[in-house]
Design a protein around this motif. Structure first.
Motif, PDB file in Angstrom:
ATOM      1  N   THR A   1       0.846  -1.186   0.000  1.00  0.00           N
ATOM      2  CA  THR A   1       0.000   0.000   0.000  1.00  0.00           C
ATOM      3  C   THR A   1       0.883   1.238   0.000  1.00  0.00           C
ATOM      4  O   THR A   1       1.846   1.319   0.769  1.00  0.00           O
ATOM      5  N   VAL A   2       0.585   2.179  -0.877  1.00  0.00           N
ATOM      6  CA  VAL A   2       1.338   3.432  -0.929  1.00  0.00           C
ATOM      7  C   VAL A   2       0.485   4.528  -0.296  1.00  0.00           C
ATOM      8  O   VAL A   2      -0.600   4.845  -0.793  1.00  0.00           O
ATOM      9  N   GLY A   3       0.969   5.089   0.802  1.00  0.00           N
ATOM     10  CA  GLY A   3       0.239   6.142   1.502  1.00  0.00           C
ATOM     11  C   GLY A   3       0.768   7.506   1.134  1.00  0.00           C
ATOM     12  O   GLY A   3       1.984   7.724   1.099  1.00  0.00           O
ATOM     13  N   HIS A   4      -0.132   8.438   0.859  1.00  0.00           N
ATOM     14  CA  HIS A   4       0.264   9.789   0.453  1.00  0.00           C
ATOM     15  C   HIS A   4      -0.141  10.862   1.470  1.00  0.00           C
ATOM     16  O   HIS A   4       0.110  12.050   1.246  1.00  0.00           O
ATOM     17  N   ALA A   5      -0.785  10.458   2.547  1.00  0.00           N
ATOM     18  CA  ALA A   5      -1.367  11.448   3.453  1.00  0.00           C
ATOM     19  C   ALA A   5      -0.358  12.080   4.399  1.00  0.00           C
ATOM     20  O   ALA A   5      -0.529  13.231   4.804  1.00  0.00           O
ATOM     21  N   ALA A   6       0.685  11.351   4.771  1.00  0.00           N
ATOM     22  CA  ALA A   6       1.604  11.835   5.813  1.00  0.00           C
ATOM     23  C   ALA A   6       2.602  12.844   5.279  1.00  0.00           C
ATOM     24  O   ALA A   6       3.198  12.654   4.225  1.00  0.00           O
ATOM     25  N   ALA A   7       2.795  13.932   6.044  1.00  0.00           N
ATOM     26  CA  ALA A   7       3.798  14.947   5.707  1.00  0.00           C
ATOM     27  C   ALA A   7       4.758  15.163   6.870  1.00  0.00           C
ATOM     28  O   ALA A   7       5.566  16.075   6.849  1.00  0.00           O
ATOM     29  N   SER A   8       4.663  14.324   7.883  1.00  0.00           N
ATOM     30  CA  SER A   8       5.518  14.432   9.056  1.00  0.00           C
ATOM     31  C   SER A   8       5.566  13.071   9.725  1.00  0.00           C
ATOM     32  O   SER A   8       4.825  12.152   9.361  1.00  0.00           O
ATOM     33  N   THR A   9       6.429  12.942  10.720  1.00  0.00           N
ATOM     34  CA  THR A   9       6.514  11.669  11.440  1.00  0.00           C
ATOM     35  C   THR A   9       5.221  11.384  12.190  1.00  0.00           C
ATOM     36  O   THR A   9       4.759  10.244  12.244  1.00  0.00           O
ATOM     37  N   ARG A  10       4.619  12.401  12.752  1.00  0.00           N
ATOM     38  CA  ARG A  10       3.327  12.208  13.415  1.00  0.00           C
ATOM     39  C   ARG A  10       2.283  11.789  12.395  1.00  0.00           C
ATOM     40  O   ARG A  10       1.421  10.943  12.686  1.00  0.00           O
ATOM     41  N   GLY A  11       2.363  12.342  11.193  1.00  0.00           N
ATOM     42  CA  GLY A  11       1.462  11.918  10.126  1.00  0.00           C
ATOM     43  C   GLY A  11       1.715  10.481   9.714  1.00  0.00           C
ATOM     44  O   GLY A  11       0.774   9.722   9.440  1.00  0.00           O
ATOM     45  N   ASN A  12       2.998  10.082   9.673  1.00  0.00           N
ATOM     46  CA  ASN A  12       3.328   8.678   9.400  1.00  0.00           C
ATOM     47  C   ASN A  12       2.668   7.752  10.410  1.00  0.00           C
ATOM     48  O   ASN A  12       2.141   6.688  10.061  1.00  0.00           O
ATOM     49  N   ALA A  13       2.715   8.161  11.675  1.00  0.00           N
ATOM     50  CA  ALA A  13       2.141   7.336  12.742  1.00  0.00           C
ATOM     51  C   ALA A  13       0.633   7.185  12.567  1.00  0.00           C
ATOM     52  O   ALA A  13       0.083   6.086  12.712  1.00  0.00           O
ATOM     53  N   ALA A  14      -0.043   8.291  12.241  1.00  0.00           N
ATOM     54  CA  ALA A  14      -1.493   8.235  12.040  1.00  0.00           C
ATOM     55  C   ALA A  14      -1.837   7.390  10.826  1.00  0.00           C
ATOM     56  O   ALA A  14      -2.786   6.585  10.856  1.00  0.00           O
ATOM     57  N   GLU A  15      -1.074   7.554   9.743  1.00  0.00           N
ATOM     58  CA  GLU A  15      -1.325   6.782   8.530  1.00  0.00           C
ATOM     59  C   GLU A  15      -1.079   5.294   8.764  1.00  0.00           C
ATOM     60  O   GLU A  15      -1.843   4.442   8.305  1.00  0.00           O
ATOM     61  N   THR A  16      -0.029   4.985   9.503  1.00  0.00           N
ATOM     62  CA  THR A  16       0.290   3.590   9.808  1.00  0.00           C
ATOM     63  C   THR A  16      -0.764   2.963  10.705  1.00  0.00           C
ATOM     64  O   THR A  16      -1.162   1.808  10.509  1.00  0.00           O
ATOM     65  N   ALA A  17      -1.235   3.716  11.684  1.00  0.00           N
ATOM     66  CA  ALA A  17      -2.258   3.195  12.589  1.00  0.00           C
ATOM     67  C   ALA A  17      -3.540   2.859  11.832  1.00  0.00           C
ATOM     68  O   ALA A  17      -4.172   1.819  12.074  1.00  0.00           O
ATOM     69  N   ALA A  18      -3.938   3.730  10.913  1.00  0.00           N
ATOM     70  CA  ALA A  18      -5.149   3.478  10.120  1.00  0.00           C
ATOM     71  C   ALA A  18      -4.967   2.246   9.245  1.00  0.00           C
ATOM     72  O   ALA A  18      -5.885   1.418   9.112  1.00  0.00           O
ATOM     73  N   TRP A  19      -3.799   2.116   8.633  1.00  0.00           N
ATOM     74  CA  TRP A  19      -3.498   0.942   7.799  1.00  0.00           C
ATOM     75  C   TRP A  19      -3.498  -0.339   8.623  1.00  0.00           C
ATOM     76  O   TRP A  19      -4.042  -1.360   8.209  1.00  0.00           O
ATOM     77  N   ALA A  20      -2.893  -0.288   9.809  1.00  0.00           N
ATOM     78  CA  ALA A  20      -2.824  -1.469  10.667  1.00  0.00           C
ATOM     79  C   ALA A  20      -4.211  -1.930  11.083  1.00  0.00           C
ATOM     80  O   ALA A  20      -4.493  -3.141  11.118  1.00  0.00           O
ATOM     81  N   ARG A  21      -5.081  -0.978  11.383  1.00  0.00           N
ATOM     82  CA  ARG A  21      -6.454  -1.352  11.742  1.00  0.00           C
ATOM     83  C   ARG A  21      -7.178  -1.962  10.551  1.00  0.00           C
ATOM     84  O   ARG A  21      -7.866  -2.990  10.692  1.00  0.00           O
ATOM     85  N   ALA A  22      -7.038  -1.353   9.386  1.00  0.00           N
ATOM     86  CA  ALA A  22      -7.740  -1.832   8.199  1.00  0.00           C
ATOM     87  C   ALA A  22      -7.245  -3.216   7.779  1.00  0.00           C
ATOM     88  O   ALA A  22      -8.033  -4.054   7.327  1.00  0.00           O
ATOM     89  N   GLN A  23      -5.944  -3.452   7.928  1.00  0.00           N
ATOM     90  CA  GLN A  23      -5.354  -4.722   7.507  1.00  0.00           C
ATOM     91  C   GLN A  23      -5.285  -5.753   8.632  1.00  0.00           C
ATOM     92  O   GLN A  23      -4.823  -6.870   8.420  1.00  0.00           O
ATOM     93  N   GLU A  24      -5.722  -5.352   9.830  1.00  0.00           N
ATOM     94  CA  GLU A  24      -5.675  -6.215  11.017  1.00  0.00           C
ATOM     95  C   GLU A  24      -4.250  -6.692  11.290  1.00  0.00           C
ATOM     96  O   GLU A  24      -3.988  -7.861  11.585  1.00  0.00           O
ATOM     97  N   VAL A  25      -3.330  -5.750  11.181  1.00  0.00           N
ATOM     98  CA  VAL A  25      -1.918  -6.021  11.424  1.00  0.00           C
ATOM     99  C   VAL A  25      -1.613  -5.783  12.906  1.00  0.00           C
ATOM    100  O   VAL A  25      -1.869  -4.706  13.424  1.00  0.00           O
ATOM    101  N   LYS A  26      -1.062  -6.778  13.564  1.00  0.00           N
ATOM    102  CA  LYS A  26      -0.792  -6.686  14.997  1.00  0.00           C
ATOM    103  C   LYS A  26       0.677  -6.413  15.312  1.00  0.00           C
ATOM    104  O   LYS A  26       0.995  -5.877  16.367  1.00  0.00           O
ATOM    105  N   SER A  27       1.569  -6.812  14.415  1.00  0.00           N
ATOM    106  CA  SER A  27       2.996  -6.581  14.623  1.00  0.00           C
ATOM    107  C   SER A  27       3.582  -5.957  13.363  1.00  0.00           C
ATOM    108  O   SER A  27       3.245  -6.364  12.243  1.00  0.00           O
ATOM    109  N   ILE A  28       4.464  -4.972  13.543  1.00  0.00           N
ATOM    110  CA  ILE A  28       4.968  -4.189  12.415  1.00  0.00           C
ATOM    111  C   ILE A  28       6.473  -4.002  12.530  1.00  0.00           C
ATOM    112  O   ILE A  28       6.980  -3.611  13.580  1.00  0.00           O
ATOM    113  N   ARG A  29       7.168  -4.270  11.436  1.00  0.00           N
ATOM    114  CA  ARG A  29       8.594  -3.953  11.351  1.00  0.00           C
ATOM    115  C   ARG A  29       8.715  -2.545  10.772  1.00  0.00           C
ATOM    116  O   ARG A  29       8.234  -2.277   9.675  1.00  0.00           O
ATOM    117  N   VAL A  30       9.350  -1.659  11.518  1.00  0.00           N
ATOM    118  CA  VAL A  30       9.455  -0.249  11.142  1.00  0.00           C
ATOM    119  C   VAL A  30      10.797   0.002  10.460  1.00  0.00           C
ATOM    120  O   VAL A  30      11.857  -0.191  11.061  1.00  0.00           O
TER     121      VAL A  30
END
Length: 209
Positions: free
Chosen positions: A105-134
């Motif tokens: 998935t290519v995310g375009h919404a984030a423009a900052s690290t805090r934005g990355n966190a919000a975008e990742t959280a939404a993706w994790a919920r949608a994909q039911e991802v419980k563990s993430i390699r950053v």
């Protein structure tokens, strides 16, 4: 105690009060730099997903390599440029877009690290991802993990720092640009710890050179 002596003492105390925060900042910066330059090897094993925080080509290439190794079944590239889609990003990393179609998935919404966190959280919920390699630069990892943990306290996060060309090149620590990068990132990290991430939400993060 004479009036002059009392005044001198007060001035010394005031100077010390002003000096302590500066000393704490410098000490913290030294610890930060040592941690960046001597980052631990990324742990092996698999996670449900991978998130790449954009900012340098080495991060994206590392994410695709990990995906190809089977370290996870899906990946998010967070904070990509608006004009960049999967085909362009994969091709730039030397990867066949067809081979990763449906897994990235290519995310375009984030423009900052805090934005990355919000975008990742939404993706994790949608994909039911419980563990993430950053996957991000070693110098960016402390702040990234801080923001991601705040956004996803119920997810397991595994740090996978990438050594950047800017800091890996011979003699890099003698270059003003390297110190500007490290000092700027440390200041952002301190601000994030203090809950002042909003100071940096306008404008994208500095890209690696």
């Amino acid at each position: 105690m004479t009036e002059g002596t009392a005044l001198t003492r007060k001035r010394r105390i005031a100077a010390l009060v002003l000096l302590l925060p500066a000393l704490a900042f410098i000490a913290g910066f030294v610890v930060f730099v040592v941690g960046v330059l001597d980052a631990a090897d990324p742990p092996s094993g698999e996670t449900d997903g991978i998130v790449v925080l954009t900012g340098g080509g080495e991060r994206v290439a590392t994410g695709f390599r990990l995906l190809g190794e089977g370290r996870a079944q899906r990946m998010l590239i967070s904070g990509a440029h608006q004009a960049s889609g999967l085909s362009e990003i994969a091709a730039a990393a030397g990867v066949d877009p067809a081979a990763v179609q449906g897994r990235v998935t290519v995310g375009h919404a984030a423009a900052s690290t805090r934005g990355n966190a919000a975008e990742t959280a939404a993706w994790a919920r949608a994909q039911e991802v419980k563990s993430i390699r950053v996957v991000t630069a070693a110098y960016h990892m402390p702040r990234a993990m801080l923001e991601l943990r705040r956004a996803m306290p119920d997810r397991t996060l595994v740090a996978h720092p990438v050594a950047t060309g800017t800091l890996r090149a011979p003699g890099s620590l003698w270059r003003p640009g390297s110190w500007a990068l490290l000092i700027g990132e440390y200041a952002r990290y301190v601000a994030a710890q203090a809950g002042l991430s909003g100071l940096f939400v306008n404008g994208r993060e500095p890209r690696e050179s």
